[in-house]
Design a protein around this motif. Structure first.
Motif, PDB file in Angstrom:
ATOM      1  N   GLU A  15       0.840  -1.213   0.000  1.00  0.00           N
ATOM      2  CA  GLU A  15       0.000   0.000   0.000  1.00  0.00           C
ATOM      3  C   GLU A  15       0.868   1.253   0.000  1.00  0.00           C
ATOM      4  O   GLU A  15       0.607   2.210  -0.725  1.00  0.00           O
ATOM      5  CB  GLU A  15      -0.888   0.048   1.254  1.00  0.00           C
ATOM      6  N   MET A  16       1.903   1.237   0.832  1.00  0.00           N
ATOM      7  CA  MET A  16       2.813   2.379   0.939  1.00  0.00           C
ATOM      8  C   MET A  16       3.543   2.633  -0.386  1.00  0.00           C
ATOM      9  O   MET A  16       3.606   3.767  -0.849  1.00  0.00           O
ATOM     10  CB  MET A  16       3.848   2.141   2.053  1.00  0.00           C
ATOM     11  N   ILE A  17       4.082   1.578  -0.976  1.00  0.00           N
ATOM     12  CA  ILE A  17       4.813   1.695  -2.245  1.00  0.00           C
ATOM     13  C   ILE A  17       3.900   2.258  -3.330  1.00  0.00           C
ATOM     14  O   ILE A  17       4.255   3.193  -4.041  1.00  0.00           O
ATOM     15  CB  ILE A  17       5.382   0.316  -2.681  1.00  0.00           C
ATOM     16  N   LYS A  18       2.694   1.693  -3.431  1.00  0.00           N
ATOM     17  CA  LYS A  18       1.747   2.130  -4.463  1.00  0.00           C
ATOM     18  C   LYS A  18       1.315   3.579  -4.284  1.00  0.00           C
ATOM     19  O   LYS A  18       0.984   4.253  -5.243  1.00  0.00           O
ATOM     20  CB  LYS A  18       0.506   1.227  -4.473  1.00  0.00           C
ATOM     21  N   SER A  19       1.306   4.060  -3.040  1.00  0.00           N
ATOM     22  CA  SER A  19       0.872   5.445  -2.814  1.00  0.00           C
ATOM     23  C   SER A  19       2.043   6.434  -2.761  1.00  0.00           C
ATOM     24  O   SER A  19       1.908   7.546  -2.279  1.00  0.00           O
ATOM     25  CB  SER A  19      -0.002   5.535  -1.556  1.00  0.00           C
ATOM     26  N   GLY A  20       3.215   6.007  -3.247  1.00  0.00           N
ATOM     27  CA  GLY A  20       4.345   6.928  -3.371  1.00  0.00           C
ATOM     28  C   GLY A  20       5.080   7.212  -2.080  1.00  0.00           C
ATOM     29  O   GLY A  20       5.795   8.208  -1.960  1.00  0.00           O
ATOM     30  N   PRO A  40       9.464   9.470  -9.488  1.00  0.00           N
ATOM     31  CA  PRO A  40      10.555  10.420  -9.236  1.00  0.00           C
ATOM     32  C   PRO A  40      10.419  11.216  -7.937  1.00  0.00           C
ATOM     33  O   PRO A  40      11.420  11.522  -7.298  1.00  0.00           O
ATOM     34  CB  PRO A  40      10.541  11.357 -10.446  1.00  0.00           C
ATOM     35  N   LYS A  41       9.186  11.543  -7.522  1.00  0.00           N
ATOM     36  CA  LYS A  41       8.993  12.301  -6.276  1.00  0.00           C
ATOM     37  C   LYS A  41       9.429  11.479  -5.067  1.00  0.00           C
ATOM     38  O   LYS A  41      10.072  11.986  -4.158  1.00  0.00           O
ATOM     39  CB  LYS A  41       7.525  12.716  -6.117  1.00  0.00           C
ATOM     40  N   ALA A  42       9.046  10.197  -5.058  1.00  0.00           N
ATOM     41  CA  ALA A  42       9.425   9.311  -3.950  1.00  0.00           C
ATOM     42  C   ALA A  42      10.945   9.121  -3.928  1.00  0.00           C
ATOM     43  O   ALA A  42      11.570   9.136  -2.860  1.00  0.00           O
ATOM     44  CB  ALA A  42       8.705   7.969  -4.087  1.00  0.00           C
ATOM     45  N   VAL A  43      11.551   8.974  -5.107  1.00  0.00           N
ATOM     46  CA  VAL A  43      13.006   8.818  -5.208  1.00  0.00           C
ATOM     47  C   VAL A  43      13.696  10.073  -4.659  1.00  0.00           C
ATOM     48  O   VAL A  43      14.641   9.983  -3.874  1.00  0.00           O
ATOM     49  CB  VAL A  43      13.437   8.548  -6.677  1.00  0.00           C
ATOM     50  N   GLN A  44      13.190  11.240  -5.033  1.00  0.00           N
ATOM     51  CA  GLN A  44      13.746  12.512  -4.567  1.00  0.00           C
ATOM     52  C   GLN A  44      13.702  12.588  -3.046  1.00  0.00           C
ATOM     53  O   GLN A  44      14.628  13.059  -2.399  1.00  0.00           O
ATOM     54  CB  GLN A  44      12.946  13.675  -5.188  1.00  0.00           C
ATOM     55  N   ARG A  45      12.613  12.087  -2.474  1.00  0.00           N
ATOM     56  CA  ARG A  45      12.461  12.106  -1.017  1.00  0.00           C
ATOM     57  C   ARG A  45      13.540  11.271  -0.330  1.00  0.00           C
ATOM     58  O   ARG A  45      14.057  11.641   0.726  1.00  0.00           O
ATOM     59  CB  ARG A  45      11.064  11.582  -0.647  1.00  0.00           C
ATOM     60  N   ILE A  46      13.892  10.135  -0.952  1.00  0.00           N
ATOM     61  CA  ILE A  46      14.951   9.296  -0.378  1.00  0.00           C
ATOM     62  C   ILE A  46      16.290  10.044  -0.398  1.00  0.00           C
ATOM     63  O   ILE A  46      17.026  10.022   0.577  1.00  0.00           O
ATOM     64  CB  ILE A  46      15.060   7.931  -1.092  1.00  0.00           C
ATOM     65  N   PHE A  47      16.600  10.729  -1.499  1.00  0.00           N
ATOM     66  CA  PHE A  47      17.839  11.511  -1.565  1.00  0.00           C
ATOM     67  C   PHE A  47      17.878  12.531  -0.426  1.00  0.00           C
ATOM     68  O   PHE A  47      18.882  12.666   0.263  1.00  0.00           O
ATOM     69  CB  PHE A  47      17.954  12.251  -2.915  1.00  0.00           C
ATOM     70  N   ARG A  48      16.749  13.233  -0.212  1.00  0.00           N
ATOM     71  CA  ARG A  48      16.690  14.245   0.850  1.00  0.00           C
ATOM     72  C   ARG A  48      16.815  13.613   2.232  1.00  0.00           C
ATOM     73  O   ARG A  48      17.559  14.100   3.083  1.00  0.00           O
ATOM     74  CB  ARG A  48      15.370  15.018   0.762  1.00  0.00           C
ATOM     75  N   GLY A 129       3.686  -4.607  -8.130  1.00  0.00           N
ATOM     76  CA  GLY A 129       3.935  -4.482  -9.559  1.00  0.00           C
ATOM     77  C   GLY A 129       4.976  -3.421  -9.868  1.00  0.00           C
ATOM     78  O   GLY A 129       5.066  -2.925 -10.986  1.00  0.00           O
ATOM     79  N   LYS A 130       5.772  -3.056  -8.858  1.00  0.00           N
ATOM     80  CA  LYS A 130       6.762  -1.984  -9.015  1.00  0.00           C
ATOM     81  C   LYS A 130       8.158  -2.466  -8.624  1.00  0.00           C
ATOM     82  O   LYS A 130       8.311  -3.209  -7.660  1.00  0.00           O
ATOM     83  CB  LYS A 130       6.414  -0.797  -8.097  1.00  0.00           C
ATOM     84  N   PRO A 131       9.183  -1.987  -9.352  1.00  0.00           N
ATOM     85  CA  PRO A 131      10.549  -2.255  -8.889  1.00  0.00           C
ATOM     86  C   PRO A 131      10.770  -1.411  -7.642  1.00  0.00           C
ATOM     87  O   PRO A 131      10.182  -0.342  -7.509  1.00  0.00           O
ATOM     88  CB  PRO A 131      11.409  -1.759 -10.052  1.00  0.00           C
ATOM     89  N   LEU A 132      11.594  -1.903  -6.725  1.00  0.00           N
ATOM     90  CA  LEU A 132      11.831  -1.207  -5.464  1.00  0.00           C
ATOM     91  C   LEU A 132      13.206  -0.551  -5.443  1.00  0.00           C
ATOM     92  O   LEU A 132      14.193  -1.191  -5.791  1.00  0.00           O
ATOM     93  CB  LEU A 132      11.830  -2.220  -4.318  1.00  0.00           C
TER      94      LEU A 132
END
Length: 192
Positions: A15-20, A40-48, A129-132
């Motif tokens: 649920e968490m992954i699917k909701s960004g 990309p927004k979720a990825v950006q959050r990890i960088f921060r 259904g998403k790469p992690l």
């Protein structure tokens, strides 16, 4: 202490992954911070969150070799042999990454991918259904935690969800071997 079944934990993570959202979770190697590798927004959050320089690449996890073609334009045939015959977790850097968040792909167009064999990651990836995205659960520059207990409290508070599974897992935990594989099939070991 959170009492949650493995199935509930996987469901919540999905649920968490699917909701960004960003999660802290056990991988087949060390604990990782992750999100949907196509967001990309979720990825950006990890960088921060990690205080990591943007452009410093992160690994992505897939649940099966069959899914490699979805994210790598040309998978060299030797990749399948390397993955199948590796006794320990192996991450391969491929050229020609696509269908992933642009801020995950290195400047040279490459991406590091590991096919996971552990149950938790496989289920979260296949059910979402998403790469992690997978990057060590630490603030940039700090040592990578070998166990859940070694993860900084500050980090646990910054993510949206902390997986309940395998928090007590200890023992032989080390980052994966990393190999850079050229389309020609020539490869070199970047991290033994």
């Amino acid at each position: 202490k959170i009492i949650m079944s493995f199935e509930e934990d996987v469901k919540k993570s999905v649920e968490m992954i699917k909701s960004g959202k960003v999660i802290l979770y056990p991988t087949d190697t060390i604990w990782g911070i992750g999100c949907d590798a196509t967001n990309p927004k979720a990825v950006q959050r990890i960088f921060r969150l990690k205080g990591r320089a943007v452009g410093k690449s992160m690994i992505i996890l897939l649940d099966s070799v069959e899914n490699l073609q979805k994210y790598v334009k040309q998978v060299p045939p030797i990749a399948f042999d390397l993955i199948e015959n590796s006794a320990s977790p192996i991450t391969i850097v491929y050229s020609g990454a696509y269908n992933l968040a642009k801020n995950l792909i290195a400047e040279d167009g490459s991406i590091a991918i590991r096919i996971v064999r552990d149950e938790y990651c496989q289920q979260v990836i296949s059910k979402s259904g998403k790469p992690l995205v997978s990057t060590s659960a630490n603030i940039s520059g700090s040592p990578s935690p070998g166990t859940f207990l070694e993860i900084e409290e500050e980090l646990k508070k910054k993510v949206d969800y902390v997986a309940a599974s395998f928090r007590d897992r200890a023992g032989r935990i080390k980052p994966s071997t990393i190999i850079k594989l050229e389309e020609s099939g020539i490869f070199k070991v970047l991290r033994p």
